[in-house]
Scaffold this active site. Structure first.
Site, PDB file in Angstrom:
ATOM      1  N   PRO A   1       0.903  -1.054  -0.037  1.00  0.00           N
ATOM      2  CG  PRO A   1       0.168  -0.931   2.149  1.00  0.00           C
ATOM      3  CD  PRO A   1       1.267  -1.530   1.326  1.00  0.00           C
ATOM      4  CD  GLU A   2       4.297   4.203  -2.948  1.00  0.00           C
ATOM      5  OE1 GLU A   2       3.834   5.370  -3.257  1.00  0.00           O
ATOM      6  OE2 GLU A   2       5.181   3.392  -3.285  1.00  0.00           O
TER       7      GLU A   2
END
Length: 273
Positions: free
Chosen positions: A2-3
């Site tokens: 996750p960004e």
DNA sequence: CGGTAGACCTGACCGC
DNA sequence: TGCGGTCAGGTCTACC
């Protein structure tokens, strides 16, 4: 995983699935995440999910008794929504919310760098949240703001842009991509960047992140599939992960260096200043 | 104080 | 097949 674009996509995905649902029970694994699990998780039982929002890379689930369940996915965390309880339990499932209609939300995280916490209404006061900089896609993240914020910054620009006190949600992939798009060397000292370049950087960060969110939206459609591993994000990378490959603009080789322990990919020809 | 290495973890992959 | 090394989308801490 996750960004910011991924977290935003996950948020949008689970939102439509779980808002309005009533929590039957929660279950935690015996392994601890970055923080131990909160002790009062049972206070969620029989509460309804009212809202799903995001602040930086934190996913916030608000419940009908005004509590907020805060979820961070760390490096390797995933959230999976299932219509039915899982048949065989994956050993990296560390937190499960069971809803009263039989569906459930599973937090799966092999490296356990993520966290789950439970707060009252005052989210902004939470120690993890209160010192965060502006959202990159908000109007608060603009040239004037960044100029002031970097005026005395002696670190390289790449590290500075990954600093959550300056701007949140710009992770190692998209900072590489944004610096390439802005034709800025990742090694330049942050306070040395001229105003024009800073303006382009702000613009490119917003552009790259919104494009990624649009892509993410189309590539994650099914949360039922445990191993449906988010796929399509990587298609558009111009520098990230492309060490030794040709630059798409000038045919020089993309190189990889280390900055603060993280890999940086860039083109020395296109990103000179 | 600001800047930076190290810590937290597991798993995948590569070369021997 | 096994072993050791390196790598991975994040962020907190401890130390200079």
């Amino acid at each position: 995983m996750p960004e910011l674009p991924e977290v935003e996509t996950i948020c949008r995905g689970i939102k439509q699935k779980i808002i309005g649902k009533k929590i039957l029970s929660t279950k935690t694994s015996d392994k601890k995440l970055r923080l131990p699990f909160p002790e009062n998780l049972s206070s969620l039982n029989s509460q309804e999910i009212r809202q799903v929002t995001r602040r930086a890379r934190y996913i916030l689930l608000q419940t009908s008794n005004n509590q907020t369940l805060l979820i961070h996915l760390g490096m390797s965390g995933k959230l999976l929504y299932l219509n039915q309880p899982p048949i065989n339990c994956n050993k990296h499932n560390h937190f499960v919310i069971n809803f009263d209609d039989g569906s459930c939300l599973i937090y799966n995280d092999p490296r356990r760098f993520g966290l789950v916490d439970l707060l009252g209404k005052e989210i902004e006061l939470h120690k993890m949240i209160k010192n965060l900089g502006p959202e990159p896609l908000s109007s608060g993240f603009n040239l004037q703001y960044l100029k002031e914020k970097l005026a005395n910054k002696k670190t390289n620009i790449k590290t500075a842009m990954m600093d959550n006190k300056i701007v949140v949600g710009v992770g190692n992939i998209y900072v590489n991509e944004a610096l390439f798009a802005a034709k800025i060397s990742p090694s330049i000292v942050a306070c040395k960047l001229n105003v024009n370049k800073l303006g382009v950087l702000v613009e490119k960060i917003k552009l790259i992140l919104s494009q990624a969110i649009d892509l993410g939206g189309s590539s994650i459609s099914d949360y039922k599939n445990l191993d449906g591993d988010l796929g399509n994000f990587q298609l558009g990378f111009k520098v990230y992960g492309r060490e030794n490959q040709d630059c798409l603009l000038c045919n020089n080789k993309i190189i990889r260096i280390k900055q603060n322990g993280r890999s940086t990919f860039y083109c020395q020809q296109c990103q000179k200043i």
